[in-house]
Motif scaffolding. Structure first.
Motif, PDB file in Angstrom:
ATOM      1  N   LYS A  61       0.853  -1.193   0.000  1.00  0.00           N
ATOM      2  CA  LYS A  61       0.000   0.000   0.000  1.00  0.00           C
ATOM      3  C   LYS A  61       0.889   1.244   0.000  1.00  0.00           C
ATOM      4  O   LYS A  61       2.095   1.163   0.243  1.00  0.00           O
ATOM      5  CB  LYS A  61      -0.934  -0.004   1.206  1.00  0.00           C
ATOM      6  N   LYS A  62       0.264   2.373  -0.267  1.00  0.00           N
ATOM      7  CA  LYS A  62       0.984   3.637  -0.320  1.00  0.00           C
ATOM      8  C   LYS A  62       1.616   3.929   1.042  1.00  0.00           C
ATOM      9  O   LYS A  62       0.994   3.757   2.084  1.00  0.00           O
ATOM     10  CB  LYS A  62       0.021   4.769  -0.694  1.00  0.00           C
ATOM     11  N   GLY A  63       2.893   4.337   1.012  1.00  0.00           N
ATOM     12  CA  GLY A  63       3.620   4.661   2.233  1.00  0.00           C
ATOM     13  C   GLY A  63       4.533   3.558   2.737  1.00  0.00           C
ATOM     14  O   GLY A  63       5.330   3.779   3.643  1.00  0.00           O
ATOM     15  N   ASP A  64       4.436   2.351   2.178  1.00  0.00           N
ATOM     16  CA  ASP A  64       5.301   1.247   2.600  1.00  0.00           C
ATOM     17  C   ASP A  64       6.740   1.472   2.140  1.00  0.00           C
ATOM     18  O   ASP A  64       6.978   1.983   1.040  1.00  0.00           O
ATOM     19  CB  ASP A  64       4.817  -0.081   2.010  1.00  0.00           C
ATOM     20  N   GLN A  65       7.679   1.098   2.975  1.00  0.00           N
ATOM     21  CA  GLN A  65       9.098   1.096   2.594  1.00  0.00           C
ATOM     22  C   GLN A  65       9.381  -0.281   1.992  1.00  0.00           C
ATOM     23  O   GLN A  65       9.144  -1.301   2.651  1.00  0.00           O
ATOM     24  CB  GLN A  65       9.991   1.315   3.816  1.00  0.00           C
ATOM     25  N   GLY A  74      13.049   2.188  -1.401  1.00  0.00           N
ATOM     26  CA  GLY A  74      12.226   3.366  -1.608  1.00  0.00           C
ATOM     27  C   GLY A  74      10.896   3.261  -0.896  1.00  0.00           C
ATOM     28  O   GLY A  74      10.583   2.262  -0.260  1.00  0.00           O
ATOM     29  N   LYS A  75      10.127   4.329  -1.031  1.00  0.00           N
ATOM     30  CA  LYS A  75       8.815   4.425  -0.410  1.00  0.00           C
ATOM     31  C   LYS A  75       7.759   4.375  -1.512  1.00  0.00           C
ATOM     32  O   LYS A  75       7.893   5.052  -2.533  1.00  0.00           O
ATOM     33  CB  LYS A  75       8.721   5.744   0.358  1.00  0.00           C
ATOM     34  N   LEU A  86       7.610   4.331  -7.101  1.00  0.00           N
ATOM     35  CA  LEU A  86       8.523   4.201  -5.973  1.00  0.00           C
ATOM     36  C   LEU A  86       9.329   5.480  -5.827  1.00  0.00           C
ATOM     37  O   LEU A  86      10.037   5.882  -6.753  1.00  0.00           O
ATOM     38  CB  LEU A  86       9.445   3.007  -6.209  1.00  0.00           C
ATOM     39  N   GLU A  87       9.209   6.136  -4.675  1.00  0.00           N
ATOM     40  CA  GLU A  87       9.962   7.359  -4.410  1.00  0.00           C
ATOM     41  C   GLU A  87      11.304   6.956  -3.805  1.00  0.00           C
ATOM     42  O   GLU A  87      11.379   6.488  -2.676  1.00  0.00           O
ATOM     43  CB  GLU A  87       9.197   8.266  -3.450  1.00  0.00           C
ATOM     44  N   ILE A  88      12.379   7.156  -4.582  1.00  0.00           N
ATOM     45  CA  ILE A  88      13.701   6.732  -4.122  1.00  0.00           C
ATOM     46  C   ILE A  88      14.481   7.884  -3.496  1.00  0.00           C
ATOM     47  O   ILE A  88      15.465   7.657  -2.807  1.00  0.00           O
ATOM     48  CB  ILE A  88      14.510   6.093  -5.268  1.00  0.00           C
ATOM     49  N   ALA A  89      14.058   9.118  -3.761  1.00  0.00           N
ATOM     50  CA  ALA A  89      14.619  10.328  -3.138  1.00  0.00           C
ATOM     51  C   ALA A  89      13.497  11.348  -3.131  1.00  0.00           C
ATOM     52  O   ALA A  89      12.456  11.161  -3.773  1.00  0.00           O
ATOM     53  CB  ALA A  89      15.825  10.835  -3.926  1.00  0.00           C
ATOM     54  N   ILE A  94      10.132   6.681  -9.447  1.00  0.00           N
ATOM     55  CA  ILE A  94      10.331   5.779 -10.589  1.00  0.00           C
ATOM     56  C   ILE A  94       9.179   4.788 -10.609  1.00  0.00           C
ATOM     57  O   ILE A  94       8.560   4.510  -9.584  1.00  0.00           O
ATOM     58  CB  ILE A  94      11.685   5.038 -10.517  1.00  0.00           C
ATOM     59  N   LYS A  95       8.883   4.286 -11.787  1.00  0.00           N
ATOM     60  CA  LYS A  95       7.832   3.280 -11.917  1.00  0.00           C
ATOM     61  C   LYS A  95       8.492   1.927 -12.131  1.00  0.00           C
ATOM     62  O   LYS A  95       9.382   1.782 -12.968  1.00  0.00           O
ATOM     63  CB  LYS A  95       6.911   3.615 -13.090  1.00  0.00           C
TER      64      LYS A  95
END
Length: 107
Positions: A61-65, A74-75, A86-89, A94-95
């Protein structure tokens, strides 16, 4: 090489004796035993691991590391059908394909 072929052949004249049916049954039992060993040592654990990975992918789900199979941490910013943002910074998203997520690191 020719001597080995003669050593592996049956008795002269092609006579197999009374043990032909018993030998076939013994080969069948050996084959069944080998299949059972492969099932319990290789196939069953692999199916169990695949089932656990499917459950892990469904629980994202959204917010998981998370950690990807390539080692990227990433988050989760978004979850779509088969794609995860995926938010890596900060501000860098990135997808990736959902199946490439290896683990969830919520601590």
């Amino acid at each position: 090489m020719l001597g080995l072929a003669f050593a592996m052949s049956g008795p002269p004249g092609g006579a197999t004796g009374a043990g032909g049916a018993a030998g076939a049954f013994q080969q069948f039992i050996t084959l069944a035993l080998m299949f059972a060993i492969f099932y319990f040592l290789l196939i069953r654990p692999q199916q169990k691991k695949a089932k656990e990975h499917r459950a892990l992918l469904e629980s994202i789900k959204k917010g998981d590391q998370v950690v990807t199979a390539g080692g990227v941490h990433g988050k989760v910013a978004s979850v779509e059908d088969g794609i995860v943002g995926l938010e890596i910074a900060t501000g860098v998203i990135i997808k990736i394909t959902k199946s490439y997520i290896a683990a969830i690191n919520n601590k």
